[in-house]
Design a protein around this motif. Structure first.
Motif, PDB file in Angstrom:
ATOM      1  N   LEU A 422       0.840  -1.204   0.000  1.00 35.78           N
ATOM      2  CA  LEU A 422       0.000   0.000   0.000  1.00 35.78           C
ATOM      3  C   LEU A 422       0.876   1.256   0.000  1.00 35.78           C
ATOM      4  O   LEU A 422       0.597   2.223  -0.710  1.00 35.78           O
ATOM      5  CB  LEU A 422      -0.926   0.004   1.222  1.00 35.78           C
ATOM      6  CG  LEU A 422      -2.107  -0.964   1.200  1.00 35.78           C
ATOM      7  CD1 LEU A 422      -2.840  -0.944   2.535  1.00 35.78           C
ATOM      8  CD2 LEU A 422      -3.073  -0.598   0.069  1.00 35.78           C
ATOM      9  N   PHE A 423       1.939   1.230   0.794  1.00 39.61           N
ATOM     10  CA  PHE A 423       2.863   2.356   0.804  1.00 39.61           C
ATOM     11  C   PHE A 423       3.545   2.521  -0.547  1.00 39.61           C
ATOM     12  O   PHE A 423       3.699   3.638  -1.047  1.00 39.61           O
ATOM     13  CB  PHE A 423       3.923   2.168   1.901  1.00 39.61           C
ATOM     14  CG  PHE A 423       3.572   2.825   3.201  1.00 39.61           C
ATOM     15  CD1 PHE A 423       4.012   4.104   3.483  1.00 39.61           C
ATOM     16  CD2 PHE A 423       2.793   2.168   4.133  1.00 39.61           C
ATOM     17  CE1 PHE A 423       3.698   4.720   4.685  1.00 39.61           C
ATOM     18  CE2 PHE A 423       2.463   2.771   5.341  1.00 39.61           C
ATOM     19  CZ  PHE A 423       2.915   4.054   5.619  1.00 39.61           C
ATOM     20  N   LEU A 424       3.959   1.399  -1.145  1.00 36.76           N
ATOM     21  CA  LEU A 424       4.670   1.456  -2.421  1.00 36.76           C
ATOM     22  C   LEU A 424       3.784   2.021  -3.519  1.00 36.76           C
ATOM     23  O   LEU A 424       4.155   2.980  -4.210  1.00 36.76           O
ATOM     24  CB  LEU A 424       5.168   0.063  -2.804  1.00 36.76           C
ATOM     25  CG  LEU A 424       5.876  -0.039  -4.158  1.00 36.76           C
ATOM     26  CD1 LEU A 424       7.165   0.786  -4.138  1.00 36.76           C
ATOM     27  CD2 LEU A 424       6.179  -1.492  -4.498  1.00 36.76           C
ATOM     28  N   PHE A 425       2.596   1.434  -3.697  1.00 33.06           N
ATOM     29  CA  PHE A 425       1.719   1.873  -4.788  1.00 33.06           C
ATOM     30  C   PHE A 425       1.116   3.248  -4.499  1.00 33.06           C
ATOM     31  O   PHE A 425       0.945   4.052  -5.414  1.00 33.06           O
ATOM     32  CB  PHE A 425       0.637   0.830  -5.043  1.00 33.06           C
ATOM     33  CG  PHE A 425       1.158  -0.456  -5.611  1.00 33.06           C
ATOM     34  CD1 PHE A 425       1.843  -0.473  -6.819  1.00 33.06           C
ATOM     35  CD2 PHE A 425       0.995  -1.656  -4.939  1.00 33.06           C
ATOM     36  CE1 PHE A 425       2.344  -1.654  -7.347  1.00 33.06           C
ATOM     37  CE2 PHE A 425       1.496  -2.845  -5.450  1.00 33.06           C
ATOM     38  CZ  PHE A 425       2.176  -2.840  -6.659  1.00 33.06           C
ATOM     39  N   GLY A 426       0.788   3.506  -3.237  1.00 35.75           N
ATOM     40  CA  GLY A 426       0.277   4.827  -2.875  1.00 35.75           C
ATOM     41  C   GLY A 426       1.307   5.911  -3.143  1.00 35.75           C
ATOM     42  O   GLY A 426       0.985   6.978  -3.691  1.00 35.75           O
ATOM     43  N   SER A 427       2.551   5.634  -2.776  1.00 36.11           N
ATOM     44  CA  SER A 427       3.624   6.601  -3.026  1.00 36.11           C
ATOM     45  C   SER A 427       3.821   6.826  -4.519  1.00 36.11           C
ATOM     46  O   SER A 427       3.998   7.964  -4.976  1.00 36.11           O
ATOM     47  CB  SER A 427       4.932   6.116  -2.399  1.00 36.11           C
ATOM     48  OG  SER A 427       4.814   5.989  -1.002  1.00 36.11           O
ATOM     49  N   ALA A 428       3.797   5.729  -5.288  1.00 36.30           N
ATOM     50  CA  ALA A 428       3.982   5.840  -6.739  1.00 36.30           C
ATOM     51  C   ALA A 428       2.880   6.686  -7.375  1.00 36.30           C
ATOM     52  O   ALA A 428       3.141   7.521  -8.250  1.00 36.30           O
ATOM     53  CB  ALA A 428       4.019   4.449  -7.364  1.00 36.30           C
ATOM     54  N   ILE A 429       1.649   6.492  -6.942  1.00 40.65           N
ATOM     55  CA  ILE A 429       0.540   7.275  -7.494  1.00 40.65           C
ATOM     56  C   ILE A 429       0.725   8.755  -7.193  1.00 40.65           C
ATOM     57  O   ILE A 429       0.519   9.620  -8.055  1.00 40.65           O
ATOM     58  CB  ILE A 429      -0.801   6.766  -6.916  1.00 40.65           C
ATOM     59  CG1 ILE A 429      -1.120   5.373  -7.492  1.00 40.65           C
ATOM     60  CG2 ILE A 429      -1.934   7.741  -7.240  1.00 40.65           C
ATOM     61  CD1 ILE A 429      -2.299   4.703  -6.833  1.00 40.65           C
ATOM     62  N   ILE A 430       1.152   9.072  -5.964  1.00 41.94           N
ATOM     63  CA  ILE A 430       1.333  10.473  -5.573  1.00 41.94           C
ATOM     64  C   ILE A 430       2.453  11.127  -6.380  1.00 41.94           C
ATOM     65  O   ILE A 430       2.281  12.220  -6.930  1.00 41.94           O
ATOM     66  CB  ILE A 430       1.636  10.589  -4.069  1.00 41.94           C
ATOM     67  CG1 ILE A 430       0.418  10.173  -3.247  1.00 41.94           C
ATOM     68  CG2 ILE A 430       2.052  12.016  -3.709  1.00 41.94           C
ATOM     69  CD1 ILE A 430       0.688  10.066  -1.760  1.00 41.94           C
ATOM     70  N   VAL A 431       3.611  10.462  -6.474  1.00 41.34           N
ATOM     71  CA  VAL A 431       4.766  11.125  -7.090  1.00 41.34           C
ATOM     72  C   VAL A 431       4.696  11.153  -8.609  1.00 41.34           C
ATOM     73  O   VAL A 431       5.223  12.074  -9.242  1.00 41.34           O
ATOM     74  CB  VAL A 431       6.095  10.476  -6.638  1.00 41.34           C
ATOM     75  CG1 VAL A 431       6.234  10.524  -5.135  1.00 41.34           C
ATOM     76  CG2 VAL A 431       6.229   9.053  -7.141  1.00 41.34           C
ATOM     77  N   PHE A 432       4.040  10.146  -9.232  1.00 42.83           N
ATOM     78  CA  PHE A 432       3.995  10.097 -10.689  1.00 42.83           C
ATOM     79  C   PHE A 432       2.714  10.693 -11.285  1.00 42.83           C
ATOM     80  O   PHE A 432       2.725  11.157 -12.429  1.00 42.83           O
ATOM     81  CB  PHE A 432       4.145   8.652 -11.178  1.00 42.83           C
ATOM     82  CG  PHE A 432       5.476   8.044 -10.860  1.00 42.83           C
ATOM     83  CD1 PHE A 432       6.661   8.653 -11.265  1.00 42.83           C
ATOM     84  CD2 PHE A 432       5.562   6.864 -10.147  1.00 42.83           C
ATOM     85  CE1 PHE A 432       7.889   8.099 -10.961  1.00 42.83           C
ATOM     86  CE2 PHE A 432       6.790   6.293  -9.833  1.00 42.83           C
ATOM     87  CZ  PHE A 432       7.956   6.909 -10.241  1.00 42.83           C
ATOM     88  N   PHE A 433       1.627  10.675 -10.530  1.00 41.89           N
ATOM     89  CA  PHE A 433       0.351  11.115 -11.093  1.00 41.89           C
ATOM     90  C   PHE A 433      -0.345  12.192 -10.264  1.00 41.89           C
ATOM     91  O   PHE A 433      -1.275  12.838 -10.757  1.00 41.89           O
ATOM     92  CB  PHE A 433      -0.605   9.912 -11.230  1.00 41.89           C
ATOM     93  CG  PHE A 433      -0.028   8.777 -12.033  1.00 41.89           C
ATOM     94  CD1 PHE A 433       0.053   8.860 -13.414  1.00 41.89           C
ATOM     95  CD2 PHE A 433       0.450   7.639 -11.406  1.00 41.89           C
ATOM     96  CE1 PHE A 433       0.590   7.828 -14.163  1.00 41.89           C
ATOM     97  CE2 PHE A 433       0.991   6.587 -12.135  1.00 41.89           C
ATOM     98  CZ  PHE A 433       1.062   6.680 -13.516  1.00 41.89           C
ATOM     99  N   GLY A 434       0.066  12.373  -9.013  1.00 43.67           N
ATOM    100  CA  GLY A 434      -0.625  13.297  -8.135  1.00 43.67           C
ATOM    101  C   GLY A 434      -0.393  14.753  -8.503  1.00 43.67           C
ATOM    102  O   GLY A 434       0.631  15.123  -9.077  1.00 43.67           O
ATOM    103  N   LYS A 435      -1.355  15.581  -8.154  1.00 45.09           N
ATOM    104  CA  LYS A 435      -1.245  17.010  -8.377  1.00 45.09           C
ATOM    105  C   LYS A 435      -0.356  17.632  -7.308  1.00 45.09           C
ATOM    106  O   LYS A 435      -0.331  17.169  -6.167  1.00 45.09           O
ATOM    107  CB  LYS A 435      -2.642  17.642  -8.328  1.00 45.09           C
ATOM    108  CG  LYS A 435      -2.709  19.085  -8.796  1.00 45.09           C
ATOM    109  CD  LYS A 435      -4.157  19.545  -8.876  1.00 45.09           C
ATOM    110  CE  LYS A 435      -4.244  20.936  -9.478  1.00 45.09           C
ATOM    111  NZ  LYS A 435      -5.641  21.382  -9.638  1.00 45.09           N
ATOM    112  N   SER A 436       0.378  18.658  -7.676  1.00 44.40           N
ATOM    113  CA  SER A 436       1.193  19.378  -6.700  1.00 44.40           C
ATOM    114  C   SER A 436       0.333  19.831  -5.532  1.00 44.40           C
ATOM    115  O   SER A 436      -0.755  20.377  -5.719  1.00 44.40           O
ATOM    116  CB  SER A 436       1.843  20.591  -7.371  1.00 44.40           C
ATOM    117  OG  SER A 436       2.319  21.512  -6.414  1.00 44.40           O
ATOM    118  N   ALA A 437       0.813  19.591  -4.308  1.00 47.09           N
ATOM    119  CA  ALA A 437       0.038  19.951  -3.117  1.00 47.09           C
ATOM    120  C   ALA A 437      -0.223  21.451  -3.052  1.00 47.09           C
ATOM    121  O   ALA A 437      -1.301  21.890  -2.638  1.00 47.09           O
ATOM    122  CB  ALA A 437       0.776  19.487  -1.858  1.00 47.09           C
TER     123      ALA A 437
END
Length: 476
Positions: A422-437
């Motif tokens: 969950l940490f791995l895939f969640g982190s990947a989604i945030i850094v590769f696809f997430g919007k800038s905070a």
């Protein structure tokens, strides 16, 4: 005082924000308002920094007094400019390479003072005012890790903030951004960091997939640690109507290494460009000289982070790929068209850039060059360890595990490692696809959802403060 601490979130920050808003509300005369605001910033920032220890404070005061004297009497003198720059560099080098301890934030307040010296000499700063200078250097949101904001931009933003009235919507947006930044640091970066530390302490026994995960997770740890700091700093300023210079912009979405450095520690890149690369000749003296200047800048960047060969290799890797990328056509090389093929090309470019940066981060993190190559070796010859491993235990946070135990998934063997994935895939989604905070906090609709999200993240982080760690960039 750390951003991720009880005393900062529950005491210092509320008092500082209330005091700043009160000064802005009750004093409308421009000159008096500016003076009181600067004094409030100086007093608050000194309290903030003093909690790191008297030794750190003494070094900071000595550095400021030295620079203030040089600036006061410089009056266009190249000799005094040289004395000021040399003195700052010698102070920094003496602690980085010869001292028994590294004063907190010495690199950042030293760079800011060098920037002020040069800009004052060039006439970009007209008048020297000691309270304004102290406010600029000490301003606590940017004191520890930047951004390296020029005096002109800082002064402009402060004057703009003083003209604003308390805006509850921007106050809520700032709180949201602070809560996101704390979540990145306290929940994501610190949890991932424990697993990374275990990995580097157990290099000889890692399985191949654990070795790969150690490298990838360190990339994520650095990302969340630094972006979390930037988000908290920007959120604090957003509450007051002050906008910090952008310092972090989704760097793992970069298409190449040049794009990466336009997104990672943006103001440090601009500092090296303005005060080192351009004075060396920049790109004005032919291709070969340009490439040499680029390599010098990145080697200096490596030495700024540390004296070992690992940091030199890290800087050289970034410098070499930067030169190769420019030689092959800069950011327009294989420029993707708006098509399915172009989309695939961009995916490949981002993937290559991330892998290359991650490999370079291995040298950045490893204690020695041998340790770095040992980790690479385990990726090839580590073999397959049993499915359950000590590495995965670090991700099993009680608050997540208790929720999983209430679901049928707990009956399966893979449930023991589920938190890690969950940490791995969640982190990947945030850094590769997430919007800038920062962009999210600026553009989102403030309502029930964002209020509950802010409250949830803040409470979760505050309850986790017992295991806090310092920010990684405070070590440089």
């Amino acid at each position: 005082m750390l951003f991720n601490s009880y005393e900062f979130i529950l005491a210092f920050l509320p008092v500082f924000i209330i005091g700043f808003c009160a000064i802005r509300h009750y004093f409308r005369e421009d000159e008096k308002l500016m003076r009181l605001c600067n004094l409030w910033i100086i007093a608050g920032s000194l309290v903030f920094y003093t909690l790191f220890g008297v030794n750190n404070l003494v070094i900071l005061i000595i550095s400021i007094l030295f620079n203030a004297l040089v600036i006061r009497f410089m009056n266009g003198s190249k000799i005094l400019l040289a004395v000021g720059i040399t003195g700052n560099v010698l102070i920094l080098l003496s602690f980085k390479f010869c001292g028994t301890f590294l004063p907190v934030a010495i690199s950042f307040y030293t760079f800011n003072q060098i920037s002020y010296l040069v800009d004052r000499f060039r006439g970009e700063i007209k008048d020297f005012d000691l309270p304004e200078y102290l406010s600029y250097i000490l301003f606590f949101p940017k004191l520890l890790q930047g951004p390296l904001m020029g005096y002109g931009a800082f002064d402009e933003q402060l004057k703009k903030a003083l003209k604003e009235h308390l805006d509850f919507e921007y106050l809520m947006r700032g709180i949201l951004l602070v809560s996101i930044g704390l979540f990145k640091k306290v929940i994501l970066a610190d949890t991932i960091g424990k697993a990374v530390n275990y990995g580097y302490e157990s290099l000889a026994t890692l399985g191949w997939w654990e070795a790969v995960l150690v490298a990838v997770f360190y990339s994520f740890q650095l990302y969340f640690d630094f972006s979390g700091y930037c988000d908290v700093a920007s959120g604090i300023c957003m509450m007051t109507g002050f906008e910090l210079s952008l310092n972090f912009d989704s760097p793992y979405k970069a298409l190449n290494i040049i794009d990466f450095w336009n997104r990672w520690h943006i103001t440090l890149t601009k500092f090296f460009t303005k005060y080192i690369y351009i004075p060396l000749g920049g790109s004005r003296k032919g291709a070969v000289r340009t490439y040499v200047n680029i390599l010098i800048v990145f080697l200096l960047s490596g030495l700024w982070h540390g004296t070992g060969w690992t940091f030199i290799i890290w800087g050289a890797m970034h410098g070499i790929l930067n030169v190769v990328t420019r030689a092959l056509g800069n950011v327009d090389f294989f420029k993707a068209k708006k098509s399915f093929g172009g989309y695939l090309i961009n995916i490949l470019r981002r993937t290559f850039t991330f892998i290359y940066v991650t490999v370079a981060w291995v040298f950045f993190r490893a204690g020695t060059v041998s340790d770095a190559f040992l980790l690479f070796g385990r990726m090839i010859s580590g073999g397959i360890r049993p499915y359950y491993s000590d590495f995965a235990n670090f991700f099993r946070l009680d608050e997540i595990w208790y929720v999983l135990k209430m679901t049928p998934v707990v009956r399966f063997n893979f449930s023991w490692d589920l938190c890690m994935w969950l940490f791995l895939f969640g982190s990947a989604i945030i850094v590769f696809f997430g919007k800038s905070a920062v962009n999210y906090a600026k553009e989102c609709r403030i309502g029930v959802f964002t209020t509950l999200l802010s409250a949830l993240l803040l409470v979760w982080c505050i309850l986790s403060f017992g295991g806090v760690s310092t920010y990684l960039y405070m070590n440089f």
